[in-house]
Motif scaffolding. Structure first.
Motif, PDB file in Angstrom:
ATOM      1  N   ARG A  12      48.465  37.758  36.783  1.00 32.25           N
ATOM      2  CA  ARG A  12      47.115  37.716  36.212  1.00 32.25           C
ATOM      3  C   ARG A  12      46.885  38.823  35.190  1.00 32.25           C
ATOM      4  NH1 ARG A  12      41.899  37.118  40.194  1.00 32.25           N
ATOM      5  NH2 ARG A  12      40.265  36.898  38.616  1.00 32.25           N
ATOM      6  N   ARG A 209      38.074  47.251  44.034  1.00 33.87           N
ATOM      7  CA  ARG A 209      37.172  47.333  42.862  1.00 33.87           C
ATOM      8  C   ARG A 209      37.340  48.658  42.127  1.00 33.87           C
ATOM      9  NH1 ARG A 209      33.358  45.454  46.729  1.00 33.87           N
ATOM     10  NH2 ARG A 209      32.910  43.230  46.497  1.00 33.87           N
ATOM     11  N   GLU A 248      40.384  37.546  45.532  1.00 32.14           N
ATOM     12  CA  GLU A 248      40.674  36.823  44.290  1.00 32.14           C
ATOM     13  C   GLU A 248      39.721  37.167  43.151  1.00 32.14           C
ATOM     14  OE1 GLU A 248      40.567  34.021  41.158  1.00 32.14           O
ATOM     15  OE2 GLU A 248      38.968  34.216  42.661  1.00 32.14           O
ATOM     16  N   PRO A 249      38.395  37.224  43.375  1.00 29.51           N
ATOM     17  CA  PRO A 249      37.501  37.526  42.246  1.00 29.51           C
ATOM     18  C   PRO A 249      37.632  38.958  41.714  1.00 29.51           C
ATOM     19  CG  PRO A 249      36.303  36.506  44.083  1.00 29.51           C
ATOM     20  CD  PRO A 249      37.635  36.913  44.598  1.00 29.51           C
ATOM     21  N   LEU A 250      38.355  39.807  42.429  1.00 27.48           N
ATOM     22  CA  LEU A 250      38.443  41.216  42.053  1.00 27.48           C
ATOM     23  C   LEU A 250      39.615  41.517  41.126  1.00 27.48           C
ATOM     24  CD1 LEU A 250      37.589  42.876  45.498  1.00 27.48           C
ATOM     25  CD2 LEU A 250      36.064  41.955  43.749  1.00 27.48           C
ATOM     26  N   GLY A 251      40.354  40.490  40.730  1.00 25.00           N
ATOM     27  CA  GLY A 251      41.438  40.706  39.784  1.00 25.00           C
ATOM     28  C   GLY A 251      42.755  41.113  40.404  1.00 25.00           C
TER      29      GLY A 251
END
Length: 431
Positions: A12, A209, A248-251
């Protein structure tokens, strides 16, 4: 096969791994003066880098100078000079692959004669039966200590990037601090960090984060997570599935699946509850379920020694195969697999009836091989586990004296009052 073992893997962050074989983290316990890498770690990682591995993940590097898994642990905090770490990163990349630094806080898994702090989500100590005295009695962390620790992870990640590493792996498995917060058996808090899984995962998510915000977008961020703790009523596969979804949404680029802790050493193939008796790819049956729903590429580690097993893991949908002990014995194993060969030698597991003692001896045997590689000589996998354990004990005594002296004169942060001890000496085993 659905994926070829030597095919590249784009992540990613934009980073591309050369192949699907990773050297999983193995705690080296080779810190030199000042808890810094000395020439041994670059020598060791240059040997692995020459062996064809697409990704090297270091043994855990400590984010808090007063909280180490052992006295030979490496510390990278805001005070540490970067030159030794830059040499380590350069060695790890010398073969063309990537190197990530695993970053960690031990929490309550700190030996009882270590100086510093023993923290946990709650004041529940490590239960090892007659060996419980190996670890100090923890105190429950305050909200400020939790927030400060989140910041320490971010500092270490930022400095790892400055030193030339390609990424970091946040250690949230094997019973260390972030894993302790995830566990309903250890985390008995009633505030925003305890109770529901969402609350128990809060510290891990805050760490990720903070790390992601502290590094550049092209720097890889991974998480090591237990597929299960292998303790009744503990963190389980359904919890792991939900936490992966939260990450997943945190990269996050990759989630490595492992399992167990000192209380249930499933990572050595001997969990306390005997729910897995696999001799290879210990956690594959759990990974096969998790991979079906995971929005993040998964890496699987534990008991992988043969190419056929590695290919079976990839066929399940797992993206990266993590190899540990086999690389401590055969550092060029990926190149061997590429040319159709296997390892000439393997290290026999320690099957003593005392699982705690057997786990410690098994880890001592692995570190014995890594120290040989770091000296530039070949491994000797036939070393008797009792010999390795006694040798490890002696080295730890020397390292402990150095660590105590360093803490007492180094001015690394403010130490709290005297620790509560559970008694006993941490590494005096009956052998």
């Amino acid at each position: 096969m659905t994926t070829e073992l030597f095919s590249p893997l784009p992540l990613r962050s934009g980073q591309v791994l050369d192949n699907r074989i990773a050297k999983a983290a193995m705690e080296e316990n080779m810190a030199g003066d000042g808890q810094l890498p000395d020439r041994r770690l670059p020598t060791l990682y240059r040997r692995w880098a020459a062996g064809g591995t697409g990704l090297l993940i270091t043994g855990n590097v400590m984010v808090h100078a007063e909280a180490l898994t052992g006295p030979g642990g490496v510390v990278l905090d805001e005070h540490a000079p970067l030159e030794p770490f830059a040499a380590w990163a350069e060695a790890g990349k010398s073969g063309g692959g990537a190197i990530w630094m695993q970053i960690n806080h031990p929490g309550r898994q700190v030996a009882s004669d270590m100086p510093g702090v023993v923290w946990g989500p709650s004041d529940i100590g490590v239960d090892l039966g007659r060996h419980s005295g190996r670890f100090g009695r923890p105190t429950a962390m305050t909200p400020q200590q939790i927030e400060d620790t989140v910041g320490r992870f971010a500092v270490t990640a930022r400095r790892a990037e400055e030193a030339g590493f390609d990424g970091v792996e946040v250690h949230a498995a094997h019973g260390y601090l972030l894993s302790q917060f995830l566990s309903p058996l250890v985390n008995k808090r009633t505030d925003r960090w305890g109770g529901s899984l969402e609350n128990r995962a809060r510290m891990l998510l805050d760490v990720v984060r903070a790390v992601r915000a502290a590094v550049s977008p092209s720097f890889a961020v991974a998480v090591k997570l237990n597929s299960a703790d292998f303790q009744r009523g503990g963190f389980d596969a359904d919890d792991a599935r939900q936490v992966i979804g939260m990450l997943e949404p945190l990269g996050v680029d990759l989630v490595e699946l492992s399992g167990g802790s000192y209380e249930s050493p499933a990572m050595t193939g001997r969990p306390a509850d005997d729910r897995t008796t696999a001799r290879e790819a210990y956690f594959l049956h759990l990974a096969e379920d998790l991979v079906r729903t995971s929005p993040v590429p998964l890496m699987l580690t534990g008991g992988i020694t043969r190419r056929a097993t590695a290919e079976k893991v990839l066929d399940s949908g797992v993206a990266v195969v993590g190899v540990g002990t086999a690389l401590a014995v055969t550092p060029d194993l990926p190149d061997r697999w590429r040319s159709g060969r296997e390892a000439e030698r393997q290290m026999a597991p320690v099957t003593w009836s005392d699982k705690t003692l057997a786990s410690a001896a098994g880890m001592a045997k692995v570190r014995h091989q890594m120290r040989r590689l770091a000296r530039g000589v070949d491994p000797r996998p036939g070393t008797h586990p009792a010999v390795a354990l006694v040798s490890e004990y002696r080295k730890q005594r020397v390292a402990l004296r150095g660590y105590r002296a360093w803490l007492s004169t180094g001015g690394r942060g403010e130490l709290p009052g005297p620790r509560t001890r559970s008694g006993g000496r941490p590494d005096r085993f009956d052998v």
